[in-house]
Design a protein around this motif. Structure first.
Motif, mmCIF file in Angstrom:
data_model
loop_
_atom_site.group_PDB
_atom_site.id
_atom_site.type_symbol
_atom_site.label_atom_id
_atom_site.label_comp_id
_atom_site.label_asym_id
_atom_site.label_seq_id
_atom_site.Cartn_x
_atom_site.Cartn_y
_atom_site.Cartn_z
ATOM 1 N N GLN A 148 89.132 -38.862 62.864
ATOM 2 C CA GLN A 148 88.082 -38.075 62.200
ATOM 3 C C GLN A 148 88.682 -37.058 61.230
ATOM 4 O OE1 GLN A 148 86.235 -36.730 65.819
ATOM 5 N NE2 GLN A 148 84.663 -38.336 65.790
ATOM 6 N N ASP A 149 89.735 -36.371 61.677
ATOM 7 C CA ASP A 149 90.393 -35.364 60.819
ATOM 8 C C ASP A 149 90.969 -36.000 59.553
ATOM 9 O OD1 ASP A 149 89.743 -33.500 62.694
ATOM 10 O OD2 ASP A 149 91.772 -33.267 63.518
ATOM 11 N N TRP A 150 91.416 -37.264 59.688
ATOM 12 C CA TRP A 150 92.028 -37.947 58.532
ATOM 13 C C TRP A 150 90.996 -38.705 57.693
ATOM 14 C CZ3 TRP A 150 95.953 -40.496 62.390
ATOM 15 C CH2 TRP A 150 96.889 -39.542 62.806
ATOM 16 N N ASN A 151 89.722 -38.624 58.105
ATOM 17 C CA ASN A 151 88.648 -39.357 57.397
ATOM 18 C C ASN A 151 88.903 -40.868 57.353
ATOM 19 O OD1 ASN A 151 86.980 -37.132 56.766
ATOM 20 N ND2 ASN A 151 88.453 -36.533 55.188
ATOM 21 N N ILE A 152 89.343 -41.410 58.476
ATOM 22 C CA ILE A 152 89.563 -42.864 58.575
ATOM 23 C C ILE A 152 88.396 -43.472 59.350
ATOM 24 C CG2 ILE A 152 91.026 -44.652 59.618
ATOM 25 C CD1 ILE A 152 93.444 -42.803 59.021
ATOM 26 N N ARG A 153 87.775 -44.507 58.788
ATOM 27 C CA ARG A 153 86.647 -45.158 59.452
ATOM 28 C C ARG A 153 87.121 -45.897 60.702
ATOM 29 N NH1 ARG A 153 83.346 -48.952 57.714
ATOM 30 N NH2 ARG A 153 84.964 -50.096 56.620
ATOM 31 N N PHE A 154 86.317 -45.841 61.764
ATOM 32 C CA PHE A 154 86.696 -46.551 62.988
ATOM 33 C C PHE A 154 85.462 -46.953 63.781
ATOM 34 C CE2 PHE A 154 86.417 -42.090 64.249
ATOM 35 C CZ PHE A 154 85.748 -42.154 65.468
ATOM 36 N N GLU A 155 85.661 -47.893 64.707
ATOM 37 C CA GLU A 155 84.619 -48.251 65.672
ATOM 38 C C GLU A 155 85.279 -48.385 67.042
ATOM 39 O OE1 GLU A 155 82.928 -52.064 64.684
ATOM 40 O OE2 GLU A 155 84.807 -53.150 65.047
ATOM 41 N N GLU A 156 84.483 -48.209 68.098
ATOM 42 C CA GLU A 156 85.030 -48.397 69.454
ATOM 43 C C GLU A 156 84.069 -49.237 70.288
ATOM 44 O OE1 GLU A 156 85.461 -44.724 71.689
ATOM 45 O OE2 GLU A 156 83.757 -43.824 70.653
ATOM 46 N N ASN A 157 84.610 -49.782 71.397
ATOM 47 C CA ASN A 157 83.835 -50.617 72.328
ATOM 48 C C ASN A 157 83.306 -51.911 71.699
ATOM 49 O OD1 ASN A 157 84.095 -48.788 74.560
ATOM 50 N ND2 ASN A 157 82.635 -47.456 73.497
ATOM 51 N N GLY B 111 98.367 -47.505 66.946
ATOM 52 C CA GLY B 111 97.274 -47.803 66.019
ATOM 53 C C GLY B 111 96.910 -46.624 65.140
ATOM 54 N N ALA B 112 96.784 -45.442 65.754
ATOM 55 C CA ALA B 112 96.435 -44.244 64.977
ATOM 56 C C ALA B 112 97.534 -43.943 63.960
ATOM 57 C CB ALA B 112 96.224 -43.058 65.921
ATOM 58 N N GLY B 113 98.785 -44.085 64.384
ATOM 59 C CA GLY B 113 99.916 -43.829 63.473
ATOM 60 C C GLY B 113 99.933 -44.798 62.299
ATOM 61 N N ALA B 114 99.667 -46.092 62.594
ATOM 62 C CA ALA B 114 99.649 -47.110 61.541
ATOM 63 C C ALA B 114 98.526 -46.824 60.544
ATOM 64 C CB ALA B 114 99.469 -48.497 62.154
ATOM 65 N N ALA B 115 97.368 -46.396 61.063
ATOM 66 C CA ALA B 115 96.226 -46.092 60.191
ATOM 67 C C ALA B 115 96.560 -44.927 59.253
ATOM 68 C CB ALA B 115 95.006 -45.756 61.046
ATOM 69 N N TYR B 116 97.228 -43.920 59.790
ATOM 70 C CA TYR B 116 97.579 -42.742 58.975
ATOM 71 C C TYR B 116 98.564 -43.120 57.862
ATOM 72 C CZ TYR B 116 99.059 -38.019 57.756
ATOM 73 O OH TYR B 116 99.333 -36.852 57.075
ATOM 74 N N LEU B 117 99.588 -43.893 58.224
ATOM 75 C CA LEU B 117 100.579 -44.322 57.225
ATOM 76 C C LEU B 117 99.915 -45.201 56.159
ATOM 77 C CD1 LEU B 117 103.523 -44.620 56.182
ATOM 78 C CD2 LEU B 117 103.792 -46.528 57.782
ATOM 79 N N ALA B 118 99.026 -46.097 56.597
ATOM 80 C CA ALA B 118 98.352 -46.998 55.653
ATOM 81 C C ALA B 118 97.498 -46.210 54.660
ATOM 82 C CB ALA B 118 97.484 -47.996 56.416
ATOM 83 N N GLN B 119 96.785 -45.228 55.184
ATOM 84 C CA GLN B 119 95.963 -44.395 54.295
ATOM 85 C C GLN B 119 96.840 -43.668 53.274
ATOM 86 O OE1 GLN B 119 94.350 -40.587 55.601
ATOM 87 N NE2 GLN B 119 92.297 -41.369 55.180
ATOM 88 N N GLN B 120 97.968 -43.165 53.757
ATOM 89 C CA GLN B 120 98.906 -42.437 52.888
ATOM 90 C C GLN B 120 99.441 -43.358 51.786
ATOM 91 O OE1 GLN B 120 102.924 -41.337 54.260
ATOM 92 N NE2 GLN B 120 102.144 -39.271 54.492
ATOM 93 N N GLN B 121 99.560 -44.645 52.093
ATOM 94 C CA GLN B 121 100.099 -45.605 51.136
ATOM 95 C C GLN B 121 99.009 -46.218 50.244
ATOM 96 O OE1 GLN B 121 103.266 -46.103 50.516
ATOM 97 N NE2 GLN B 121 103.982 -44.772 52.170
ATOM 98 N N GLY B 122 97.776 -45.696 50.350
ATOM 99 C CA GLY B 122 96.724 -46.135 49.436
ATOM 100 C C GLY B 122 95.912 -47.318 49.898
ATOM 101 N N TYR B 123 96.013 -47.716 51.143
ATOM 102 C CA TYR B 123 95.205 -48.826 51.656
ATOM 103 C C TYR B 123 93.770 -48.350 51.925
ATOM 104 C CZ TYR B 123 99.262 -51.822 52.878
ATOM 105 O OH TYR B 123 100.377 -52.624 52.856
#
Length: 455
Positions: free
Chosen positions: A55-64, A24-36
């Motif tokens: 957090q380091d990649w500034n990707i929004r997330f939620e847990e629980n 999941g984290a890897g997919a989020a990073y690639l997606a951000q890189q591709q402009g999603y």
């Protein structure tokens, strides 16, 4: 080799990733890189290392929790293989017509690397690791991903590999639609994870065969000629790829086979031969694994000398028939990765001494009958390691004199040590998932190894 698809700007597209583990984290990073526009949602707690990455990649997330308003307006959803189709959020996404895909499917859009995909109920981690080891030793620019190592998506985002060796589970294959595997390996099909397939083996088998779904005549399908379930599906299926079978029961050309103690691979004009006594991985099941990896190597036209050197020098992966120590003449072997009955069958089949078997955990509807013969002939005692061991007692009370319940790795190891004598093997090969007493099979294996060191 696949042609890289031209990918338009995705700025307007909203991608939601369900599950914030490795994939999941890897997919989020690639997606951000591709402009999603990316949002990550995990119904459970997110492990610290992945939280920090997001957090380091500034990707929004939620847990629980899963906030439906954030998820149902996605253009597309990438889901973790661990989330079943029956999960309420997946049902809602399907109802609203939002495409749900795997991380592998998503990452595949952004690479034109040659893909070697390996699946099967048993042996896929070993075969994937061995194949990667051979290719790397041969000097190929190769990545290792799927169920193993760093996520495929993260590597696609950060590396430029020419080849990938991917370990593909049935759960990953279920959410793959356009993804194309250039060299597909199917090792075997035995009952596993049937709770996810309406308890029908044919549904699970169909899932495994998705590895061939986009192959063309320039691709390869490597399979076991000795596996009845594989052959059953192939009877009614048109496979476009060039077929390369392997067998230890009959001679095959093209393909791989045994001639007395010689492993022979004969495909096209390529010929390879090696004594099975020189293989690093011993036992009948590992001859199959070595054959599959060897065929991949010959398809890629690697030199025989390199293949021979790699197949003779490979070290097995952690938690798969891993030798831990010899104490008072008793061998301790960690096979914690054996989370189904068939894996434990393979482990017992490769034992040449009397065995004290550590068995148990979360039972996935196991049928222990296939172990009875091996247990009768090789196992002197069973040490149960799990919260509920009734089904193990019921299955083996007529075959083994001693069956003991334990509730920690330390207790299991101490009891097994006292039951074993010089020349015996204590084998942790649980045939069950680990979630009742451990975080995962790795945690179970490491606690076992620690307990052995403390003897």
């Amino acid at each position: 080799m696949k042609k890289l698809k031209s990918v338009e700007s995705k700025t307007q597209n909203r991608l939601v990733v369900l599950g914030a583990g490795e994939s999941g984290a890897g997919a989020a990073y690639l997606a951000q890189q591709q402009g999603y526009d990316v949002f990550v949602s995990d119904f459970g707690a997110i492990a610290d290392q992945y939280k920090k990455q997001l957090q380091d990649w500034n990707i929004r997330f939620e847990e629980n929790k899963h906030t439906e308003a954030e998820i149902l307006n996605a253009t597309e959803v990438v889901k973790s293989p661990g989330i079943p189709e029956k999960a309420p959020i997946i049902k809602k996404l399907k109802e609203t017509g939002v495409p749900v895909i795997s991380e592998i499917e998503f990452a595949g859009r952004y690479t034109n690397a040659n893909i070697i995909g390996i699946t099967g109920s048993n042996g896929k981690t070993t075969t994937t690791s061995l194949t990667y080891f051979i290719l790397k030793n041969a000097g190929l620019n190769v990545g290792l991903a799927g169920n193993i190592g760093k996520s495929f998506a993260y590597q696609v985002a950060t590396e430029k590999f020419d080849h990938y060796v991917l370990e593909l589970s049935s759960f990953m294959l279920d959410d793959m639609f356009q993804f194309r595997v250039n060299i597909a390996v199917l090792l075997n099909i035995t009952p596993d994870h049937l709770d996810r397939y309406d308890y029908k083996l044919e549904n699970y088998a169909a899932s495994k065969f998705r590895i061939t779904q986009n192959q063309t005549g320039s691709d390869y399908f490597i399979y076991c000629e000795d596996d009845p379930e594989t052959l059953k599906v192939m009877e009614g299926k048109k496979i476009e790829a060039q077929q390369l079978p392997f067998s230890i029961k009959k001679k095959l050309s093209p393909g791989a086979y045994l001639d007395q103690d010689q492993l022979i691979i004969h495909i096209l004009k390529e010929h390879f031969q090696m004594s099975i006594n020189e293989l690093a991985l011993q036992g009948k099941h590992n001859i199959y694994n070595s054959m599959a990896s060897g065929i991949v190597a010959k398809v890629l036209e690697l030199r025989n000398e390199t293949i021979r050197e790699s197949m003779g020098g490979f070290k097995n992966i952690e938690h798969r028939l891993e030798f831990v120590a010899k104490i008072s003449g008793i061998s301790f072997i960690n096979d914690s990765k054996a989370t189904n009955v068939n894996s434990t069958w393979y482990a017992l089949e490769s034992m040449s001494t009397e065995v004290v078997l550590i068995l148990g955990g979360v039972d996935k509807g196991n049928d222990y009958s296939m172990l009875k013969d091996l247990v009768k002939h090789k196992v002197k005692a069973i040490v149960c390691l799990g919260k509920d061991n009734r089904r193990i007692h019921d299955a083996f009370e007529d075959d083994v004199e001693v069956i003991v319940n334990t509730f920690s790795a330390q207790e299991a190891v101490q009891v097994a040590y006292h039951l074993a004598k010089k020349g015996d093997t204590v084998l942790l090969s649980p045939a069950c998932a680990s979630f009742d007493l451990f975080k995962n099979y790795e945690d179970r294996g490491r606690q076992f190894k620690q307990a052995v060191k403390e003897l």
